[in-house]
Write a protein that holds these residues in place. Structure first.
Motif, PDB file in Angstrom:
ATOM      1  N   ASN A 191       0.857  -1.178   0.000  1.00 37.59           N
ATOM      2  CA  ASN A 191       0.000   0.000   0.000  1.00 37.59           C
ATOM      3  C   ASN A 191       0.899   1.235   0.000  1.00 37.59           C
ATOM      4  N   VAL A 192       0.842   2.025  -1.076  1.00 38.00           N
ATOM      5  CA  VAL A 192       1.784   3.128  -1.247  1.00 38.00           C
ATOM      6  C   VAL A 192       1.115   4.231  -2.058  1.00 38.00           C
ATOM      7  N   ASN A 193       1.466   5.477  -1.777  1.00 29.80           N
ATOM      8  CA  ASN A 193       0.905   6.577  -2.564  1.00 29.80           C
ATOM      9  C   ASN A 193       1.542   6.628  -3.952  1.00 29.80           C
ATOM     10  N   THR A 194       2.863   6.811  -4.000  1.00 27.85           N
ATOM     11  CA  THR A 194       3.592   6.889  -5.265  1.00 27.85           C
ATOM     12  C   THR A 194       4.938   6.185  -5.133  1.00 27.85           C
ATOM     13  N   MET A 195       5.466   5.799  -6.276  1.00 28.42           N
ATOM     14  CA  MET A 195       6.796   5.213  -6.391  1.00 28.42           C
ATOM     15  C   MET A 195       6.923   3.937  -5.551  1.00 28.42           C
ATOM     16  N   GLY A 196       6.327   2.881  -6.059  1.00 24.05           N
ATOM     17  CA  GLY A 196       6.387   1.621  -5.338  1.00 24.05           C
ATOM     18  C   GLY A 196       6.342   0.419  -6.257  1.00 24.05           C
ATOM     19  N   GLY A 197       6.947  -0.678  -5.820  1.00 23.57           N
ATOM     20  CA  GLY A 197       6.929  -1.945  -6.531  1.00 23.57           C
ATOM     21  C   GLY A 197       7.245  -3.070  -5.573  1.00 23.57           C
ATOM     22  N   ALA A 198       7.040  -4.295  -6.005  1.00 29.26           N
ATOM     23  CA  ALA A 198       7.281  -5.435  -5.116  1.00 29.26           C
ATOM     24  C   ALA A 198       8.758  -5.619  -4.800  1.00 29.26           C
ATOM     25  N   ILE A 199       9.612  -5.525  -5.828  1.00 28.41           N
ATOM     26  CA  ILE A 199      11.048  -5.739  -5.623  1.00 28.41           C
ATOM     27  C   ILE A 199      11.746  -4.458  -5.178  1.00 28.41           C
ATOM     28  N   SER A 200      11.498  -3.339  -5.866  1.00 30.35           N
ATOM     29  CA  SER A 200      12.087  -2.063  -5.436  1.00 30.35           C
ATOM     30  C   SER A 200      11.152  -0.910  -5.789  1.00 30.35           C
ATOM     31  N   GLY A 201      11.232   0.159  -4.978  1.00 25.91           N
ATOM     32  CA  GLY A 201      10.433   1.341  -5.229  1.00 25.91           C
ATOM     33  C   GLY A 201      11.081   2.258  -6.238  1.00 25.91           C
ATOM     34  N   THR A 202      12.361   2.565  -6.004  1.00 31.04           N
ATOM     35  CA  THR A 202      13.105   3.399  -6.928  1.00 31.04           C
ATOM     36  C   THR A 202      14.540   2.905  -7.018  1.00 31.04           C
ATOM     37  N   ASN A 203      15.232   3.327  -8.079  1.00 30.61           N
ATOM     38  CA  ASN A 203      16.590   2.865  -8.332  1.00 30.61           C
ATOM     39  C   ASN A 203      17.460   4.046  -8.745  1.00 30.61           C
TER      40      ASN A 203
END
Length: 206
Positions: free
Chosen positions: A137-149
């Motif tokens: 559960n996230v507002n912005t910039m999220g993923g299962a493995i990584s949010g940002t790189n």
């Protein structure tokens, strides 16, 4: 936890894993000095029992730079219910995270969040990892493995399957459409090399 001859911590249960997080984060109360470059291996599957988790590398002042080797084990029932920016099993890492699965996790945060690693910092690597049957559960910039790189990062031989990602971002700012940077595998992939990785059976809502 015990250490091998080269100083690598041998992690076999939830208490030892939480201690290792405290070692990296500099929050231990037993007199042990913070060590951002500590190395660890998992020697058993670990059930975190849905107790609220503090990320390893919880902020920009505690970016993990060591090697965390899961040795093919599984971490289950990870829970972060009060996360903000940087929520995840790992928060910030420029090190190497490899060879384990997270399953049946639920992570709630605001921005730059993930089940596995919220922010893959410069030169960071995620290798042979997976996230299954979990919820972010996230507002912005999220993923299962990584949010940002960040720059020169890599994700290799990883997958995400059977997950649900619930986003909450405005789709327009005035007349301009916005990108929430939400993905089944990674959120923002602008500076990452992705190899042999996939996402499947994933639901994304906003």
């Amino acid at each position: 936890p015990s250490q091998s001859e080269d100083g690598t911590y041998q992690i076999s249960n939830a208490a030892e894993l939480a201690w290792f997080a405290g070692l990296v984060n500099g929050t231990l109360t037993d007199g042990t000095t913070q060590n951002l470059a500590a190395n660890a291996v998992l020697t058993e599957n670990i059930d975190l029992n849905n107790k609220n988790w503090t990320p390893i590398g919880k902020d920009k002042n505690s970016i993990f730079s060591g090697v965390f080797d899961g040795k093919g084990h599984t971490i289950s029932n990870l829970k972060i219910s009060n996360g903000a920016v940087g929520a995840g099993f790992f928060g910030y890492s420029s090190g190497t995270i490899k060879d384990f699965q997270i399953k049946q996790a639920e992570v709630t945060g605001t921005k730059t969040c993930a089940i596995l690693l919220a922010s893959n910092e410069k030169n960071g690597q995620i290798l042979q990892c997976s996230v299954v049957d979990s919820t972010l559960n996230v507002n912005t910039m999220g993923g299962a493995i990584s949010g940002t790189n960040a720059g020169s990062t890599s994700i290799k031989n990883c997958f995400a399957r059977g997950n649900t990602i619930n986003a909450n971002f405005a789709e327009k700012d005035g007349k301009y459409a916005l990108n929430g940077n939400i993905g089944g595998l990674v959120g923002n992939a602008r500076s990452v090399t992705l190899n042999n990785s996939y996402v499947a059976e994933t639901t994304i809502t906003n």
